[in-house]
Design an enzyme around this catalytic site. Structure first.
Site, PDB file in Angstrom:
ATOM      1  N   LYS A 162       0.846  -1.212   0.000  1.00  0.00           N
ATOM      2  CA  LYS A 162       0.000   0.000   0.000  1.00  0.00           C
ATOM      3  C   LYS A 162       0.881   1.262   0.000  1.00  0.00           C
ATOM      4  O   LYS A 162       2.098   1.167   0.160  1.00  0.00           O
ATOM      5  CB  LYS A 162      -0.952  -0.020   1.203  1.00  0.00           C
ATOM      6  CG  LYS A 162      -1.854  -1.259   1.230  1.00  0.00           C
ATOM      7  CD  LYS A 162      -2.807  -1.331   0.041  1.00  0.00           C
ATOM      8  CE  LYS A 162      -3.292  -2.729  -0.237  1.00  0.00           C
ATOM      9  NZ  LYS A 162      -4.549  -3.108   0.362  1.00  0.00           N
TER      10      LYS A 162
HETATM   11  C1  PLP Z   1      -5.548  -4.210   0.527  1.00  0.00           C
HETATM   12  C2  PLP Z   1      -6.999  -3.931   0.580  1.00  0.00           C
HETATM   13  C3  PLP Z   1      -7.799  -4.346   1.661  1.00  0.00           C
HETATM   14  C4  PLP Z   1      -7.342  -5.326   2.707  1.00  0.00           C
HETATM   15  O1  PLP Z   1      -6.247  -4.937   3.439  1.00  0.00           O
HETATM   16  P1  PLP Z   1      -5.318  -6.022   4.162  1.00  0.00           P
HETATM   17  O2  PLP Z   1      -4.469  -5.173   5.040  1.00  0.00           O
HETATM   18  O3  PLP Z   1      -4.544  -6.737   3.108  1.00  0.00           O
HETATM   19  O4  PLP Z   1      -6.206  -6.933   4.943  1.00  0.00           O
HETATM   20  C5  PLP Z   1      -9.123  -3.935   1.701  1.00  0.00           C
HETATM   21  N1  PLP Z   1      -9.641  -3.181   0.717  1.00  0.00           N
HETATM   22  C6  PLP Z   1      -8.927  -2.807  -0.358  1.00  0.00           C
HETATM   23  C7  PLP Z   1      -9.583  -1.986  -1.411  1.00  0.00           C
HETATM   24  C8  PLP Z   1      -7.588  -3.181  -0.465  1.00  0.00           C
HETATM   25  O5  PLP Z   1      -6.878  -2.830  -1.543  1.00  0.00           O
END
Ligand code: PLP
Length: 374
Positions: A184
């Site tokens: 992210k």
């Molecule tokens: C990455 C992501 C998540 C989930 O996050 P994690 O930390 O991997 O559990 C939820 N929503 C979106 C749109 C994402 O890209």
């Protein structure tokens, strides 16, 4: 074989390492204390929100927000098909009924008109995930939700630091959720956050993220919670990473422009929108979608890239086609042509923050040579 050019790679600097070491050196290891508060406070501030609740990951953030808002059997929840399963899991676990909307074929985000038109008297929640670094056109959704009195969860896991019409992503709706997974915009390794301006909702979330001890009576439980606490040293990493968010977004946009120019002449791929009337793309990932009549399939392109040591990932597979829906009696779903096409023909290529310009040129040349062969 590990990819020589990975699809994503986090940027961890010496400042990050020093700050995590400082936190650990002071003995802060569990999910409480000044480093947790600092990360929550700073994060709420940049998103223009009152309250922040840190959690173990972005999926937990959604689970927690959905559970705290509350859903019952037969309640309808509107969400796009083209997103991650994290938007769906807790909806199904609470016995509610997902109502999937199709994506806009250009922005790849949930279609705003379809979303508004899907609202009924049974709608009890709308989940709005911004996809791949371009915000959803959220105002008409917020207006309709307010008119009907329906809560909205904004899933901003791919939208740290972005703006929609000069307002911060993460500031919209009843609650906003974030992920700090390794790929992210900023990362704590694993990690997540829920933001809200609603004090009662914040209290509900604090309770449930920490085993739901009865306030004032530890080890007495009137309801069930989870352990979703985010450790202090991960919060320290998050705080340190926040200082670099502007640079990270600028670099992603630079990579986005580079790829746009590199692939401008290829007429059988669809590239991400550069901008819309309400936002500019930050290219959290740089995706492309093969045209129906393209001479090569997405999966074949990905395999050829892999043979050259270049990483790529397929797009989300549409939620309305997921086998798990059968277990909830929801196997029969209407066709959502755009979400299905994105899942079938879309993939994304390396845009990690550790990639040099020459890595990017290698990716572009390799992809162009694959395209030229066919
Ligand atoms: C990455 C992501 C998540 C989930 O996050 P994690 O930390 O991997 O559990 C939820 N929503 C979106 C749109 C994402 O890209």
């Amino acid at each position: 074989m590990e990819d020589q050019i990975p699809v994503s790679s986090p940027l961890i600097t010496q400042e990050d390492i020093d700050y995590v070491a400082k936190c650990l050196g002071e003995g802060w290891v569990s999910g409480e204390g000044p480093y947790v508060t600092e990360f929550e406070t700073k994060f709420a501030k940049i998103c223009n929100r009152e309250f922040a609740v840190s959690v173990s990951n972005g999926t937990d953030a959604l689970d927690l927000a959905i559970a705290a808002i509350g859903l019952g059997r037969g309640d309808e929840v509107i969400l796009p098909s083209f997103t991650i399963v994290s938007c769906l899991s807790q909806v199904l676990r609470m016995g509610a009924t997902p109502v999937f909307v199709d994506s806009d074929s250009e922005s790849w985000n949930m279609d705003t008109d379809s979303t508004v038109n899907s609202i009924t008297s049974r709608t009890k929640l709308i989940i709005v995930p911004h996809i791949y670094g371009l915000p959803v056109d959220i105002d008409p959704i917020l207006e309709a939700a307010a008119r009907w009195g329906i809560p909205v969860i904004e899933d901003a896991a791919e939208a740290h630091g972005l703006f929609y019409k000069n307002r911060s992503c993460g500031s919209f709706g009843t609650a906003s959720t974030f992920s700090f997974f390794a790929n992210k915009n900023i990362t704590t390794g694993e990690g997540g956050m829920v933001l809200t301006d609603d004090e009662v909702l914040q209290a509900q979330m604090l309770l449930r993220k920490n085993l739901a001890h009865k306030p004032g009576q530890r080890f007495v439980h009137e309801q069930l919670g989870w352990n979703m606490r985010l450790p202090a040293y991960q919060c320290a990493l998050g705080t340190s990473q926040l200082d670099r968010l502007d640079y990270i977004l600028a670099r992603r946009r630079e990579i986005g422009s580079f790829y746009h120019s590199a692939f401008a002449e290829v007429d059988f791929i669809q590239l991400p929108l550069r901008e819309t009337f309400y936002a500019s793309n930050s290219y959290w990932v740089f995706g492309m979608v093969m045209a129906d009549d393209a001479p090569i399939k997405a999966i074949e392109v990905q395999n050829e890239l892999a043979a050259k040591g270049i990483g790529s990932r397929p797009f989300f597979q549409p939620l309305h086609k997921q086998p798990v829906l059968g277990a909830f009696g929801l196997a029969s779903q209407p066709t959502l042509a755009n979400a299905e096409k994105l899942g079938r023909d879309g993939f994304y290529i390396p845009n990690g923050l550790n990639l040099s310009d020459s890595h990017l040129e290698t990716v572009a040349e390799s992809l162009l040579s694959i395209f030229e062969k066919c």
